[in-house]
Design a protein around this motif. Structure first.
Motif, PDB file in Angstrom:
ATOM      1  N   ALA A 109     -35.964  19.213   3.105  1.00 24.20           N
ATOM      2  CA  ALA A 109     -36.991  18.279   2.644  1.00 24.20           C
ATOM      3  C   ALA A 109     -36.432  16.870   2.528  1.00 24.20           C
ATOM      4  CB  ALA A 109     -37.540  18.746   1.296  1.00 24.20           C
ATOM      5  N   ALA A 110     -35.179  16.747   2.057  1.00 23.97           N
ATOM      6  CA  ALA A 110     -34.564  15.427   1.927  1.00 23.97           C
ATOM      7  C   ALA A 110     -34.364  14.780   3.289  1.00 23.97           C
ATOM      8  CB  ALA A 110     -33.218  15.551   1.204  1.00 23.97           C
ATOM      9  N   ARG A 111     -33.924  15.561   4.250  1.00 22.75           N
ATOM     10  CA  ARG A 111     -33.755  15.023   5.609  1.00 22.75           C
ATOM     11  C   ARG A 111     -35.099  14.587   6.183  1.00 22.75           C
ATOM     12  NH1 ARG A 111     -31.970  18.827  10.605  1.00 22.75           N
ATOM     13  NH2 ARG A 111     -33.903  19.789   9.893  1.00 22.75           N
ATOM     14  N   GLU A 112     -36.129  15.399   5.971  1.00 19.34           N
ATOM     15  CA  GLU A 112     -37.449  15.063   6.483  1.00 19.34           C
ATOM     16  C   GLU A 112     -37.986  13.797   5.829  1.00 19.34           C
ATOM     17  OE1 GLU A 112     -40.822  15.482   8.862  1.00 19.34           O
ATOM     18  OE2 GLU A 112     -38.870  16.476   8.936  1.00 19.34           O
ATOM     19  N   ALA A 113     -37.719  13.638   4.524  1.00 21.92           N
ATOM     20  CA  ALA A 113     -38.188  12.440   3.824  1.00 21.92           C
ATOM     21  C   ALA A 113     -37.531  11.191   4.396  1.00 21.92           C
ATOM     22  CB  ALA A 113     -37.887  12.563   2.331  1.00 21.92           C
ATOM     23  N   ALA A 114     -36.235  11.268   4.670  1.00 22.86           N
ATOM     24  CA  ALA A 114     -35.543  10.115   5.250  1.00 22.86           C
ATOM     25  C   ALA A 114     -36.084   9.803   6.641  1.00 22.86           C
ATOM     26  CB  ALA A 114     -34.043  10.384   5.312  1.00 22.86           C
ATOM     27  N   ARG A 115     -36.374  10.835   7.405  1.00 24.98           N
ATOM     28  CA  ARG A 115     -36.873  10.641   8.763  1.00 24.98           C
ATOM     29  C   ARG A 115     -38.310  10.143   8.799  1.00 24.98           C
ATOM     30  NH1 ARG A 115     -34.595  15.966  12.097  1.00 24.98           N
ATOM     31  NH2 ARG A 115     -32.488  15.141  12.465  1.00 24.98           N
ATOM     32  N   SER A 116     -38.989  10.177   7.658  1.00 20.29           N
ATOM     33  CA  SER A 116     -40.395   9.761   7.637  1.00 20.29           C
ATOM     34  C   SER A 116     -40.562   8.259   7.448  1.00 20.29           C
ATOM     35  CB  SER A 116     -41.131  10.498   6.503  1.00 20.29           C
ATOM     36  OG  SER A 116     -40.715  10.025   5.236  1.00 20.29           O
ATOM     37  N   VAL A 117     -39.454   7.523   7.313  1.00 17.76           N
ATOM     38  CA  VAL A 117     -39.519   6.081   7.095  1.00 17.76           C
ATOM     39  C   VAL A 117     -38.725   5.362   8.189  1.00 17.76           C
ATOM     40  CG1 VAL A 117     -39.006   4.204   5.495  1.00 17.76           C
ATOM     41  CG2 VAL A 117     -39.732   6.429   4.605  1.00 17.76           C
ATOM     42  N   ASP A 118     -39.408   4.508   8.927  1.00 22.40           N
ATOM     43  CA  ASP A 118     -38.730   3.762   9.989  1.00 22.40           C
ATOM     44  C   ASP A 118     -37.636   2.891   9.378  1.00 22.40           C
ATOM     45  OD1 ASP A 118     -38.264   3.002  12.588  1.00 22.40           O
ATOM     46  OD2 ASP A 118     -39.728   1.365  12.563  1.00 22.40           O
ATOM     47  N   GLY A 119     -36.499   2.888  10.006  1.00 23.95           N
ATOM     48  CA  GLY A 119     -35.348   2.167   9.469  1.00 23.95           C
ATOM     49  C   GLY A 119     -34.369   3.141   8.860  1.00 23.95           C
ATOM     50  N   ALA A 120     -34.883   4.090   8.087  1.00 19.82           N
ATOM     51  CA  ALA A 120     -34.042   5.181   7.584  1.00 19.82           C
ATOM     52  C   ALA A 120     -33.934   6.284   8.639  1.00 19.82           C
ATOM     53  CB  ALA A 120     -34.634   5.760   6.303  1.00 19.82           C
ATOM     54  N   ARG A 121     -35.034   6.457   9.394  1.00 24.11           N
ATOM     55  CA  ARG A 121     -35.062   7.511  10.408  1.00 24.11           C
ATOM     56  C   ARG A 121     -33.885   7.392  11.373  1.00 24.11           C
ATOM     57  NH1 ARG A 121     -39.667   6.163  12.654  1.00 24.11           N
ATOM     58  NH2 ARG A 121     -40.857   7.389  11.152  1.00 24.11           N
ATOM     59  N   GLN A 122     -33.563   6.188  11.776  1.00 25.55           N
ATOM     60  CA  GLN A 122     -32.524   5.995  12.778  1.00 25.55           C
ATOM     61  C   GLN A 122     -31.135   6.366  12.260  1.00 25.55           C
ATOM     62  OE1 GLN A 122     -34.985   3.913  12.069  1.00 25.55           O
ATOM     63  NE2 GLN A 122     -36.177   4.071  13.967  1.00 25.55           N
ATOM     64  N   ALA A 123     -30.988   6.407  10.927  1.00 24.44           N
ATOM     65  CA  ALA A 123     -29.685   6.739  10.353  1.00 24.44           C
ATOM     66  C   ALA A 123     -29.472   8.242  10.205  1.00 24.44           C
ATOM     67  CB  ALA A 123     -29.540   6.079   8.976  1.00 24.44           C
ATOM     68  N   VAL A 124     -30.545   9.024  10.410  1.00 21.04           N
ATOM     69  CA  VAL A 124     -30.454  10.470  10.216  1.00 21.04           C
ATOM     70  C   VAL A 124     -30.564  11.134  11.580  1.00 21.04           C
ATOM     71  CG1 VAL A 124     -31.417  12.465   9.021  1.00 21.04           C
ATOM     72  CG2 VAL A 124     -31.548  10.209   7.971  1.00 21.04           C
ATOM     73  N   THR A 125     -29.431  11.487  12.125  1.00 21.48           N
ATOM     74  CA  THR A 125     -29.422  11.977  13.507  1.00 21.48           C
ATOM     75  C   THR A 125     -28.914  13.404  13.645  1.00 21.48           C
ATOM     76  OG1 THR A 125     -27.226  11.006  13.831  1.00 21.48           O
ATOM     77  CG2 THR A 125     -29.133   9.650  14.443  1.00 21.48           C
ATOM     78  N   GLY A 126     -28.285  13.943  12.629  1.00 21.15           N
ATOM     79  CA  GLY A 126     -27.678  15.261  12.760  1.00 21.15           C
ATOM     80  C   GLY A 126     -28.514  16.378  12.168  1.00 21.15           C
ATOM     81  N   ALA A 127     -28.065  17.605  12.450  1.00 23.64           N
ATOM     82  CA  ALA A 127     -28.685  18.785  11.868  1.00 23.64           C
ATOM     83  C   ALA A 127     -28.112  19.020  10.474  1.00 23.64           C
ATOM     84  CB  ALA A 127     -28.423  20.003  12.759  1.00 23.64           C
ATOM     85  N   LEU A 128     -28.766  19.865   9.723  1.00 23.79           N
ATOM     86  CA  LEU A 128     -28.235  20.236   8.414  1.00 23.79           C
ATOM     87  C   LEU A 128     -26.915  20.988   8.587  1.00 23.79           C
ATOM     88  CD1 LEU A 128     -31.380  21.587   6.516  1.00 23.79           C
ATOM     89  CD2 LEU A 128     -30.359  19.314   6.344  1.00 23.79           C
ATOM     90  N   ASP A 129     -26.014  20.791   7.648  1.00 25.06           N
ATOM     91  CA  ASP A 129     -24.754  21.528   7.626  1.00 25.06           C
ATOM     92  C   ASP A 129     -25.004  22.816   6.841  1.00 25.06           C
ATOM     93  OD1 ASP A 129     -22.224  22.572   6.903  1.00 25.06           O
ATOM     94  OD2 ASP A 129     -21.288  20.593   7.125  1.00 25.06           O
ATOM     95  N   ALA A 130     -25.251  23.905   7.555  1.00 21.70           N
ATOM     96  CA  ALA A 130     -25.633  25.162   6.909  1.00 21.70           C
ATOM     97  C   ALA A 130     -24.577  25.635   5.916  1.00 21.70           C
ATOM     98  CB  ALA A 130     -25.887  26.229   7.965  1.00 21.70           C
ATOM     99  N   ARG A 131     -23.305  25.485   6.253  1.00 22.95           N
ATOM    100  CA  ARG A 131     -22.256  25.948   5.359  1.00 22.95           C
ATOM    101  C   ARG A 131     -22.322  25.225   4.022  1.00 22.95           C
ATOM    102  NH1 ARG A 131     -17.396  24.221   3.843  1.00 22.95           N
ATOM    103  NH2 ARG A 131     -17.512  22.410   5.238  1.00 22.95           N
ATOM    104  N   ARG A 132     -22.539  23.932   4.066  1.00 26.17           N
ATOM    105  CA  ARG A 132     -22.593  23.161   2.825  1.00 26.17           C
ATOM    106  C   ARG A 132     -23.897  23.419   2.060  1.00 26.17           C
ATOM    107  NH1 ARG A 132     -18.412  19.311   2.627  1.00 26.17           N
ATOM    108  NH2 ARG A 132     -19.469  18.234   0.934  1.00 26.17           N
ATOM    109  N   VAL A 133     -24.987  23.659   2.786  1.00 32.75           N
ATOM    110  CA  VAL A 133     -26.252  24.001   2.114  1.00 32.75           C
ATOM    111  C   VAL A 133     -26.097  25.310   1.338  1.00 32.75           C
ATOM    112  CG1 VAL A 133     -28.647  24.711   2.471  1.00 32.75           C
ATOM    113  CG2 VAL A 133     -27.722  22.755   3.727  1.00 32.75           C
ATOM    114  N   LEU A 134     -25.474  26.307   1.978  1.00 33.11           N
ATOM    115  CA  LEU A 134     -25.287  27.585   1.305  1.00 33.11           C
ATOM    116  C   LEU A 134     -24.317  27.450   0.132  1.00 33.11           C
ATOM    117  CD1 LEU A 134     -25.115  29.996   4.377  1.00 33.11           C
ATOM    118  CD2 LEU A 134     -27.080  29.477   2.932  1.00 33.11           C
ATOM    119  N   ALA A 135     -23.310  26.612   0.288  1.00 30.65           N
ATOM    120  CA  ALA A 135     -22.361  26.399  -0.806  1.00 30.65           C
ATOM    121  C   ALA A 135     -23.041  25.710  -1.988  1.00 30.65           C
ATOM    122  CB  ALA A 135     -21.176  25.571  -0.314  1.00 30.65           C
TER     123      ALA A 135
END
Length: 474
Positions: free
Chosen positions: A58-84
């Motif tokens: 949800a946080a990644r999607e929120a960042a991608r929903s605003v032009d200017g912030a969207r361009q800074a979010v280019t990668g996939a979620l880090d599953a290992r860190r999400v699970l941790a």
């Protein structure tokens, strides 16, 4: 060995913990019996871990929903860190902190399986087989919670099927996941694991998701899931499943003749009360049944005021926050009755009436959805003179500023006779945070004419309340 307390609580989930804490605050003694982990399903295998899994996407999607912030979010979620991160919230099931909290609150913790052994008696069987008897001077409070139900699918009980427990505690992302069900658990789980990279297929017996909600909620969640790449198949049921002993892959056959191959299958089709081995038969009740209660959470099938049931097993409002609300009501009623005062007299603060008509629900799908009170259909079936008011949240200035391509929907259900709101459903970003305003409006029975003077700040998404009232005609 036999010990005596004013109140004995079976189950240390959210309801049991709160009931015991409130009992002690009223100057009484309490013991809590727990066979698994203090904190219950919610803390380790449901609400907390599921939201921890959902938040990064949800946080990644929120960042991608605003032009200017969207361009800074280019990668996939880090599953290992999400699970941790999830594991940090759940302590991987270690309940030391919760147990220490009980001790600090002056509540005795008795570990083992508790069951009734007659009126005001509870037998606790420890892990080593020893049996301890607890006596309650005043009351026994049951908070056993619920357990998942498996649908009648051939082979499902032999493949190591996922339930909410495995879906929230898995240590790796399955490459392919099939979810059986179309309710909240199914939708949230599909959202979480798809955001972590799993290919997810949802098998929904009905023709819509979230059938107990307003139609707009299911429609928006369907749109969101399919937009994420989830395959949603309506009107389809699994009929047979088989796990390959070598590859560990699962083949799922469906009633429309299709065959799916996946790594895991999640069954999310409902829950039943964990009352099968609770000793209900020793006091004349049926094992395995739900436990109907009155507004003080007293079990109505028994004479006297000594047996209470809080949380999911009483089937009133199976949600963590409502279980805690019931626990507060229950503890207050027990204390009042112990003091010789009638617990149900007058307009008391412990009246559990809100779990009939003002139950808030928050679902952290994409988009989020939230509701409180009655749907339009339920209100009409209850004989209320209903008028429904709807408004696109997209059209609120604050929404457009919050996110590019903001999409959200608001619906009010108004009792025309009394001029008050009896239901509200919201979809879109922050719907889960916005719903409490509607909860206050419904619980407080705020007249619409008065609500008109509650001016929302500009430019916030909450301005939708002004727009809804204008759409109503105020």
């Amino acid at each position: 060995m036999e010990d005596t307390y004013d109140v004995v609580v079976i189950g240390a989930g959210p309801a049991g913990e709160v009931a015991a804490d409130r009992i002690v605050r009223h100057g009484l003694t309490a013991a809590v019996v727990e066979a698994e982990a203090v904190g219950g399903e919610c803390s380790y295998r449901a609400c907390v871990p599921s939201k921890a899994l959902l938040r990064p996407g949800a946080a990644r999607e929120a960042a991608r929903s605003v032009d200017g912030a969207r361009q800074a979010v280019t990668g996939a979620l880090d599953a290992r860190r999400v699970l941790a991160r999830r594991d940090r919230f759940t302590a991987r099931g270690d309940d030391t902190g919760q147990a220490d909290w009980l001790k600090g609150a002056g509540i005795a913790l008795v570990r083992g399986h508790g069951r009734l052994a007659g009126e005001r008696r509870v037998e606790v069987t420890g892990a080593d087989g020893t049996v301890r008897t607890l006596r309650a001077r005043l009351a026994v409070v049951l908070g056993p919670g619920t357990e998942p139900v498996l649908p009648p699918v051939e082979g499902l009980d032999r493949i190591g099927v996922w339930t909410n427990r495995q879906a929230t505690t898995a240590d790796a992302v399955p490459e392919r996941l099939v979810v059986i069900g179309g309710g909240v658990v199914a939708c949230e789980t599909a959202t979480a694991w798809r955001s972590l990279g799993a290919a997810v297929t949802l098998l929904v017996r009905d023709q819509a998701l979230l059938t107990g909600w307003e139609p707009c909620a299911g429609e928006e969640v369907t749109r969101g899931l399919t937009g994420m790449g989830v395959t949603v198949r309506f009107g389809v049921s699994a009929t047979r499943v088989v796990r390959d002993g070598t590859t560990r892959a699962v083949t799922v056959e469906t009633d429309d003749g299709a065959t799916l191959v996946c790594d895991e299958v999640l069954a999310a089709v409902g829950r039943r009360p964990r009352t099968g081995d609770l000793g209900l038969e020793t006091v004349g009740l049926s094992a395995g049944d739900w436990l109907p209660v009155d507004d003080t959470c007293r079990v109505t099938a028994l004479e006297g005021s000594w047996l209470y049931a809080v949380g999911d097993a009483n089937h009133r409002a199976p949600l963590t926050h409502m279980a805690k609300y019931q626990a507060r009501a229950c503890a207050a009623a027990i204390a009042e009755r112990a003091a010789g005062r009638p617990a149900a007299a007058g307009r008391q603060p412990w009246s559990a009436d809100s779990d009939h008509a003002a139950v808030p629900q928050a679902v952290f799908t994409r988009p989020e959805i939230a509701s409180v009170g009655l749907t339009e259909r339920a209100a009409r079936e209850a004989g209320i003179a209903v008028r429904a008011v709807e408004y696109r949240i997209d059209d609120v200035a604050g929404a457009a500023l919050h996110a590019d391509d903001f999409r959200g929907h608001a619906k009010l259900v108004v009792d025309e006779t009394r001029g008050v709101v009896v239901g509200c459903t919201l979809t879109g970003p922050m719907a889960t945070e916005l719903i409490h305003t509607a909860t206050v409006v419904i619980v407080g029975e705020v007249p619409l004419e008065r609500l008109w003077h509650a001016v929302p700040a500009f430019p916030t998404v909450s301005e939708v309340w002004l727009r809804l009232l204008e759409a109503y005609g105020l």
